[in-house]
Design a protein around this motif. Structure first.
Motif, PDB file in Angstrom:
ATOM      1  N   ARG A  94       0.843  -1.200   0.000  1.00 24.40           N
ATOM      2  CA  ARG A  94       0.000   0.000   0.000  1.00 24.40           C
ATOM      3  C   ARG A  94       0.877   1.248   0.000  1.00 24.40           C
ATOM      4  O   ARG A  94       1.871   1.319   0.731  1.00 24.40           O
ATOM      5  N   VAL A  96       2.630   4.808   0.639  1.00 25.42           N
ATOM      6  CA  VAL A  96       2.898   5.635   1.819  1.00 25.42           C
ATOM      7  C   VAL A  96       3.861   6.744   1.415  1.00 25.42           C
ATOM      8  O   VAL A  96       4.844   6.492   0.700  1.00 25.42           O
ATOM      9  N   CYS A 130      -2.842   8.832   0.644  1.00 28.36           N
ATOM     10  CA  CYS A 130      -2.028   7.803   1.300  1.00 28.36           C
ATOM     11  C   CYS A 130      -1.456   8.347   2.600  1.00 28.36           C
ATOM     12  O   CYS A 130      -1.306   9.556   2.767  1.00 28.36           O
ATOM     13  N   VAL A 167      -5.721  11.959   5.738  1.00 26.74           N
ATOM     14  CA  VAL A 167      -4.869  10.771   5.633  1.00 26.74           C
ATOM     15  C   VAL A 167      -4.224  10.533   6.996  1.00 26.74           C
ATOM     16  O   VAL A 167      -3.957  11.486   7.736  1.00 26.74           O
ATOM     17  N   SER A 256      -6.187   3.916   3.958  1.00 31.44           N
ATOM     18  CA  SER A 256      -5.192   4.846   3.415  1.00 31.44           C
ATOM     19  C   SER A 256      -5.639   6.289   3.551  1.00 31.44           C
ATOM     20  O   SER A 256      -4.803   7.195   3.618  1.00 31.44           O
ATOM     21  N   ASN A 257      -6.946   6.519   3.611  1.00 29.60           N
ATOM     22  CA  ASN A 257      -7.455   7.882   3.719  1.00 29.60           C
ATOM     23  C   ASN A 257      -8.879   7.849   4.258  1.00 29.60           C
ATOM     24  O   ASN A 257      -9.448   6.778   4.496  1.00 29.60           O
TER      25      ASN A 257
END
Length: 523
Positions: A94, A96, A130, A167, A256-257
């Motif tokens: 994922r 970042v 992210c 985020v 992620s958000n």
């Protein structure tokens, strides 16, 4: 042509070689500075990023940036990167955004270009949705750049505020962090420190000595233990690798958000014994202590509970777990500390955690065993009225699915503040052991039967009989259930099943409430 110059113009090969040289300088730093970093038990900025991100996924940004000031005395030195490494990568696949202050270049000090690099990463992370992870290890503001350094801190602080609730933002304190540098991390969602190598404070020991006359060490003033006890830190790691591993685990619980849902993981079928064990958790004696973590362990997937701020307000437990593979935020009274009573610190700890969960679509499960608010002059003078109300305010304004389970005591203001039905919690359950009342039996009898006790010569036998009768009649979950304040009284062994069923039903819950810009939080 391969000659280095033709008519004063460098060839392509020479330009590529120069690029390679500059990249190498940017990556390596000075060897002496790297050795000093390692001698302190600290990794370099790039080593930290490599240990944190999935292998081979880091994309660096502004690797060749340099300071723009000429008043260093050593401005000819090639300090590419200008004391910070910034870019993007993957954690468990994922995206970042990440920045790591480089103590081997100008002591990781923050100047104008450093601020620009951090802000660029933050802006992109907000745009793509992210998390932002900051690895802080800095000597503070760059004195040579004067007000430009202060402006850099201001820009970073502004963008942290803009990213808040959009985020996830996580700060790791991996070295010194002082003055203006502490306010940025403090405004992020989670802060992690490392035992033995990290410090953070507003003013250092020398300034404290000069202003107040107090003599304190770095560790006493701003060490991880001091900051954890003050509530400034969510986790104290044993070493840097532990810190990075813990943040990876934390990210696995979070979306992620704010527009995404938390990741879902497969879960194995539980043994029936895990649920039946809950029937024996609550002691028969009403004032006997027990560990609420045992309830949490039997309730959640694999017994795994990622606790936040364990050293701060230990009378209230807050952290993340999973139920049927989905993330939940746990808020629970801890009878082992202050009998689970709420105080100033617990109220503020719980309120901020609830807001964190609400911002990122994490359902909240509340486990209640609270005798009320902790009394005393210190609490009243400390502002328990205005600060204690933050907890109930957070419940009242949260919009995510919420389930409350009353396992034992739910007295007075504690009942109201710990996720009661009246603050629009979606599902309220109670064990048969639940005691829902204005106050406990001993206190109630002293008020209600004062004259009868005086006439009986304050007989202990009479008092015990009255207390037993009061508990039998008033300290039960059934009156609340009759009025609809509790949706169901369940056996402890049914808790996981009933909470999971409620959360399944609430997955499509729609946010509601009056139109407004935002609520006005209590002071």
């Amino acid at each position: 042509m391969t000659t280095t110059q033709v008519r004063g113009v460098r060839t392509t090969a020479a330009k590529i070689a120069e690029l390679a040289r500059r990249r190498e300088v940017s990556r390596q730093g000075t060897l002496a500075a790297v050795d000093k970093q390692h001698a302190k038990g600290k990794l370099t900025a790039r080593e930290r990023i490599d240990a944190f991100l999935d292998p081979g996924t880091f994309v660096e940004v502004d690797a060749l940036a340099r300071h723009g000031a000429g008043n260093y005395g050593d401005d000819a030195r090639e300090a590419y990167g200008d004391g910070i490494v910034t870019g993007y990568g993957l954690v468990d696949g994922r995206p970042v955004g990440v920045y790591a202050q480089d103590f081997t270049v100008f002591g990781g000090s923050v100047g104008e270009r450093v601020g620009q690099k951090i802000v660029k990463v933050m802006q992109r992370a907000i745009e793509v949705g992210c998390p932002i992870v900051g690895l802080n290890d800095s000597g503070g503001a760059r004195i040579q750049e004067g007000v430009a350094s202060l402006a850099a801190y201001g820009e970073i602080g502004y963008h942290i505020a803009q990213a808040s609730g959009v985020v996830p933002q996580i700060s790791l304190i991996l070295g010194p962090c002082a003055g203006g540098a502490v306010y940025g991390p403090a405004a992020t969602d989670v802060v992690v420190m490392v035992a033995g190598t990290s410090h953070q404070f507003v003013t250092g020991p020398d300034v404290v000595k000069a202003v107040t006359g107090e003599s304190v060490t770095f560790e006493e003033l701003g060490g991880p233990a001091a900051n954890a006890a003050a509530g400034n830190v969510h986790y104290v790691a044993a070493d840097e690798q532990d810190a990075l591993d813990w943040v990876q685990t934390l990210l696995s619980y979070l979306p992620s958000n704010n527009l995404d849902e938390p990741p879902e993981y497969p879960v194995e079928i539980r043994a029936v014994a895990d649920d039946l064990a809950l029937n024996d958790v609550i002691p028969d004696e009403p004032n006997r202590l027990y560990d609420m973590r045992s309830v949490i362990g039997h309730l959640v997937d694999d017994g795994e509970f990622l606790e936040l701020q364990a050293a701060f307000a230990p009378n209230l437990l807050c952290g993340f777990a999973r139920l049927e593979g989905r993330t939940v935020g746990i808020v629970a009274n801890q009878p082992l500390h202050l009998s689970g009573a709420l105080d100033i610190d617990a109220s503020e700890k719980g309120a901020r955690f609830i807001q964190f969960c609400d911002a990122f679509n994490v359902p909240i499960v509340t486990l209640v065993d609270v005798p009320g608010y902790f009394p005393g002059l210190a609490q009243e003078r400390g502002g328990i009225i205005r600060r204690g109300v933050k907890l109930s305010f957070a419940y009242a304004t949260a919009t995510v699915p919420m389930v409350t389970v009353i396992v034992r005591k739910a007295y007075g203001g504690g009942y109201a503040s710990m996720g009661c039905k009246h603050y629009r919690v979606d599902a309220n359950l109670a064990w048969p052991t639940a005691e829902i009342a204005v106050m406990g039996g001993e206190a109630a009898v002293s008020v209600l039967f004062r004259r009868q006790l005086q006439e009986a010569g304050d007989s202990e036998e009479v008092r015990e009989a009255l207390v037993a009768a009061y508990r039998e009649e008033m300290c039960t979950p059934y009156e609340a259930a009759e009025r609809g304040y509790v949706d169901a009284v369940i056996a402890p062994s049914e808790t996981r099943m009933e909470v999971a069923k409620a959360l399944r039903m609430l997955r499509t819950k729609r946010k509601s409430g009056p139109a407004r810009k935002h609520p006005n939080l209590p002071l």
